[in-house]
Design a protein around this motif. Structure first.
Motif, PDB file in Angstrom:
ATOM      1  N   ALA A 116      14.386 -13.863  19.025  1.00 48.82           N
ATOM      2  CA  ALA A 116      13.295 -13.561  18.095  1.00 48.82           C
ATOM      3  C   ALA A 116      13.057 -12.051  18.008  1.00 48.82           C
ATOM      4  CB  ALA A 116      12.020 -14.276  18.532  1.00 48.82           C
ATOM      5  N   VAL A 117      13.095 -11.372  19.140  1.00 51.85           N
ATOM      6  CA  VAL A 117      12.897  -9.919  19.160  1.00 51.85           C
ATOM      7  C   VAL A 117      14.023  -9.223  18.398  1.00 51.85           C
ATOM      8  CG1 VAL A 117      12.857  -7.876  20.666  1.00 51.85           C
ATOM      9  CG2 VAL A 117      11.529  -9.912  21.282  1.00 51.85           C
TER      10      VAL A 117
ATOM     11  N   LEU B 196      15.962 -10.518  16.054  1.00 52.73           N
ATOM     12  CA  LEU B 196      15.850 -10.804  14.626  1.00 52.73           C
ATOM     13  C   LEU B 196      14.787  -9.922  13.976  1.00 52.73           C
ATOM     14  CD1 LEU B 196      16.662 -12.425  12.154  1.00 52.73           C
ATOM     15  CD2 LEU B 196      15.023 -14.188  12.853  1.00 52.73           C
ATOM     16  N   CYS B 197      13.674  -9.730  14.646  1.00 53.95           N
ATOM     17  CA  CYS B 197      12.642  -8.826  14.113  1.00 53.95           C
ATOM     18  C   CYS B 197      13.200  -7.415  13.941  1.00 53.95           C
ATOM     19  CB  CYS B 197      11.426  -8.805  15.023  1.00 53.95           C
ATOM     20  SG  CYS B 197      10.438 -10.302  14.959  1.00 53.95           S
ATOM     21  N   GLY B 198      13.936  -6.940  14.932  1.00 51.75           N
ATOM     22  CA  GLY B 198      14.530  -5.607  14.837  1.00 51.75           C
ATOM     23  C   GLY B 198      15.510  -5.489  13.683  1.00 51.75           C
TER      24      GLY B 198
ATOM     25  N   MET C 147      15.586  -7.293  10.948  1.00 49.44           N
ATOM     26  CA  MET C 147      14.853  -7.362   9.680  1.00 49.44           C
ATOM     27  C   MET C 147      14.116  -6.053   9.388  1.00 49.44           C
ATOM     28  SD  MET C 147      13.721 -11.378   9.849  1.00 49.44           S
ATOM     29  CE  MET C 147      12.315 -11.151   8.861  1.00 49.44           C
ATOM     30  N   ILE C 148      13.586  -5.421  10.423  1.00 49.16           N
ATOM     31  CA  ILE C 148      12.922  -4.122  10.232  1.00 49.16           C
ATOM     32  C   ILE C 148      13.931  -3.090   9.734  1.00 49.16           C
ATOM     33  CG2 ILE C 148      11.852  -2.175  11.450  1.00 49.16           C
ATOM     34  CD1 ILE C 148      10.457  -4.361  13.228  1.00 49.16           C
TER      35      ILE C 148
ATOM     36  N   SER D  12      15.040  -3.907   6.090  1.00 48.19           N
ATOM     37  CA  SER D  12      13.974  -3.695   5.102  1.00 48.19           C
ATOM     38  C   SER D  12      13.810  -2.222   4.746  1.00 48.19           C
ATOM     39  CB  SER D  12      12.644  -4.258   5.608  1.00 48.19           C
ATOM     40  OG  SER D  12      12.139  -3.487   6.675  1.00 48.19           O
TER      41      SER D  12
END
Length: 110
Positions: A92-93, A95-97, A99-100, A103
């Motif tokens: 999860a961490v 994937l957040c990275g 996506m950041i 983006s």
């Protein structure tokens, strides 16, 4: 962003297959014929990696995160290993990275 993530996933699958098949040949006594699809898969990996729209360093950085996620999916569904809560949290961490990073890309900022 979804298109980019799916392209990264396909890229990672091609790389993993390209490395997994020689592993099967060497470590599991598989057929020498496994090396041909392995080579083709690695060629596909390179081709897919070149399709990403950002500068190469950005592509490689974000790809590394997506590779981690894909490797965990491989571990769970191909190798049959149950993932730990720490695996899921790490995924999860990551994937957040990813996506950041994605983006913030601009097609004209190459």
């Amino acid at each position: 962003m979804t298109k980019t993530l799916l392209l990264y996933f396909a890229t990672a699958v091609a790389e993993i297959i390209g490395c997994y098949l020689p592993y099967c040949y060497i470590k599991r006594g598989g057929s020498l014929l496994l090396l041909l699809p392995a080579a083709l898969s690695l060629m596909a990996f390179v081709g897919l990696l070149m399709l990403h729209p950002a500068a190469s360093g950005r592509v490689y950085a974000a790809y590394g995160g997506m590779y981690i996620l894909t490797a965990l999916v491989w571990l769970r569904f191909i190798d049959g290993i149950k993932l730990s809560p720490q695996d899921w949290l790490g995924a999860a961490v990551v994937l957040c990275g990813v996506m950041i990073m994605i983006s913030g890309w601009r097609h004209d900022a190459n």
